[in-house]
Design a protein around this motif. Structure first.
Motif, short mmCIF file in Angstrom:
data_model
loop_
_atom_site.label_atom_id
_atom_site.label_comp_id
_atom_site.label_asym_id
_atom_site.label_seq_id
_atom_site.Cartn_x
_atom_site.Cartn_y
_atom_site.Cartn_z
N CYS A 109 -2.75 20.95 41.95
CA CYS A 109 -4.34 20.89 42.18
C CYS A 109 -4.32 22.40 42.32
CB CYS A 109 -4.60 20.21 43.78
SG CYS A 109 -6.35 20.47 43.86
N ASN A 111 -6.49 26.41 41.68
CA ASN A 111 -7.84 27.15 41.69
C ASN A 111 -7.64 28.71 41.99
OD1 ASN A 111 -10.73 28.38 41.65
ND2 ASN A 111 -11.16 26.17 41.06
N SER A 116 -12.91 26.28 47.17
CA SER A 116 -13.19 25.28 46.03
C SER A 116 -12.98 23.85 46.47
CB SER A 116 -12.76 25.57 44.84
OG SER A 116 -11.19 25.27 44.84
N LYS A 118 -9.88 22.67 47.10
CA LYS A 118 -8.36 22.47 46.61
C LYS A 118 -7.49 21.72 47.54
CE LYS A 118 -5.92 25.94 45.94
NZ LYS A 118 -5.14 25.65 47.22
N THR A 119 -7.51 22.18 48.73
CA THR A 119 -6.59 21.59 49.91
C THR A 119 -7.18 20.22 50.42
OG1 THR A 119 -5.87 23.70 50.57
CG2 THR A 119 -5.55 21.71 52.17
N THR A 121 -9.09 18.38 48.71
CA THR A 121 -9.04 17.43 47.52
C THR A 121 -7.44 16.77 47.60
OG1 THR A 121 -10.68 18.50 46.14
CG2 THR A 121 -8.80 17.24 45.02
N SER A 122 -6.40 17.82 47.86
CA SER A 122 -4.84 17.28 47.71
C SER A 122 -4.81 16.49 48.85
CB SER A 122 -4.23 18.75 47.79
OG SER A 122 -4.30 19.52 46.90
N ASP A 243 -0.43 21.41 46.33
CA ASP A 243 -1.23 22.14 46.74
C ASP A 243 -1.05 23.66 46.35
OD1 ASP A 243 -3.72 23.18 47.61
OD2 ASP A 243 -3.28 22.88 49.66
N PRO A 246 -4.21 29.90 46.05
CA PRO A 246 -5.41 30.34 45.27
C PRO A 246 -5.11 31.60 44.65
CG PRO A 246 -5.79 30.84 47.56
CD PRO A 246 -4.34 30.12 47.60
N ILE A 264 -8.11 20.88 38.17
CA ILE A 264 -8.46 22.21 38.67
C ILE A 264 -9.96 21.66 39.37
CG2 ILE A 264 -9.78 24.21 37.64
CD1 ILE A 264 -7.79 24.19 35.58
N THR A 265 -10.14 22.22 40.63
CA THR A 265 -11.33 22.03 41.59
C THR A 265 -12.14 23.06 41.12
OG1 THR A 265 -10.33 23.28 43.23
CG2 THR A 265 -10.11 20.81 43.37
#
Length: 392
Positions: A109, A111, A116, A118-119, A121-122, A243, A246, A264-265
């Protein structure tokens, strides 16, 4: 001044964390109602009530009103039982089968820009896959350790240094097998490789070692070290969720080379889209010399996930339409919605999957919408995993 501010901020963070759970205790997971268990397993509530209590890992807890409450370990036990007795070919335990060529799925994951999702989402992806019956390993590759904190490891409260992914990919005789670095989490079935600031050392070591590296050097190059470490534990897992930090440093490149899939977030704002263009350009330019050194990344799928999306926001919907027009199916059909439920759970150091369903109409409906959006996104990603394994 910076050191002083770091100390007072650390004290405040410990104070906030103590409200969520005692500093002397490990983070724990709530129990689930029979209705939640039924939804997770994809059966009726009455089917759950019919199953014998002897199947449970721990003695059943009864809530006011006579409702039985189940641990996540109980859910896994019920899943295993249903899988064993099923007669119609349904897979309650969708573990991969290496004999059929179903290889370990490693989802990076990534970006270039912070914020965004990312974390978040992970964490939600990893937990969702566990709830769906997969064996999952989460790797926190960000020195800020946000994923580690969300999954119960708080660097500011650790009294002694703890192992991180750095220990498994570092150079020299002090490298440790990845199995010694992995820890179980309170979220039964989800294992974690935690992070801390020590990971920054790899960003300094990797270029120096690469510059000194000679032909036939027994030390693997930096971009191969993550993949080799994962090979050591591949038999124990179905999916690995990484994760990434960035930025496009050596840690991220190592993850990209080890990954079988890229997620990609992207927050649908023009500044974020512009930043993503720079990220994609840099990723392509940086990966070219890595390929020349022998790296051959093979990705089963590459997708963009729209995060923090507000469907009523016209500029955001226009950005999403533009992305879909440019990239087609590489943009996931489902988007992660901007939700107060996600934010509120995060303030309590939890994910939405950990947060009990509220009974009041407003909070409860907000939670359900967030849960539905997460399930839709993660279900679409599960479909990509199944396709990579050749499943229908």
């Amino acid at each position: 001044m910076a050191g002083h501010d770091a100390r007072i901020l650390g004290a405040k963070l410990r104070e906030i964390a103590s409200v969520v759970f005692s500093p002397s205790e490990a983070k724990t997971l709530r129990r689930f109602t029979s209705g939640e268990v039924a939804r997770i397993l994809g059966v009726t509530d009455s089917r759950i009530r019919q199953l014998s209590p002897d199947l449970l890992v721990s003695p059943p807890e009864v809530a006011p009103g006579g409702r039985r409450l189940f641990t996540l370990a109980d859910i896994h036990a019920l899943r295993a039982h249903l899988d064993e007795i099923d007669r119609v070919g349904r897979r309650y335990r969708p573990h991969r089968d290496p004999a059929k060529g179903e290889h370990l799925q490693v989802i990076a994951c990534v970006n270039f820009k912070g914020g965004s999702g990312k974390t978040t989402t992970s964490a939600h992806l990893a937990q969702s896959l566990v709830l769906r019956g997969y064996r999952v390993l989460a790797i926190d590759l960000d020195p800020q350790a946000s994923l580690s904190t969300l999954l119960g490891v708080r660097p500011e409260n650790e009294r002694e240094p703890y192992p991180t992914i750095y220990d498994a990919i570092r150079y020299g005789d002090q490298r440790r097998p990845l199995a010694e670095v992995i820890r179980h989490t309170y979220f039964t079935g989800l294992d974690l490789v935690a992070a801390d600031l020590e990971l920054e050392v790899f960003e300094f070591e990797a270029p120096m070692q690469s510059a000194r590296r000679k032909a036939n050097d027994p030390e693997p190059p930096f971009f191969a070290r993550m993949g080799l470490a994962l090979n050591e534990v591949a038999d124990d897992y179905d999916v690995v969720v990484i994760d990434c930090p960035p930025r496009l440093g050596y840690l991220t490149i190592a993850a990209l080379c080890a990954a079988t899939a890229l997620l990609i977030t992207i927050h649908p704002q023009m500044l974020d889209v512009s930043s993503m263009r720079q990220f994609l350009t840099m990723m392509d330019e940086i990966m070219e010399p890595v390929r020349e050194q022998g790296a051959v990344p093979t990705h089963d799928w590459f997708r963009y996930l729209v995060t923090r999306f507000e469907p009523q926001d016209t500029p955001q919907t226009e950005v999403v339409a533009m992305l879909r027009g440019l990239f087609g199916e590489r943009v996931l059909t489902k988007a992660m919605l901007q939700s107060a439920a996600v934010s509120n759970s995060g303030l309590r150091g939890q994910t939405v999957y950990e947060t009990p369903l509220r009974r009041d109409e407003v909070t409860g409906s907000t939670y359900r919408r967030a849960l539905d959006a997460l399930d839709a996104v993660n279900g679409e990603i599960e479909g990509l995993i199944a396709r990579a394994w050749g499943r229908t």
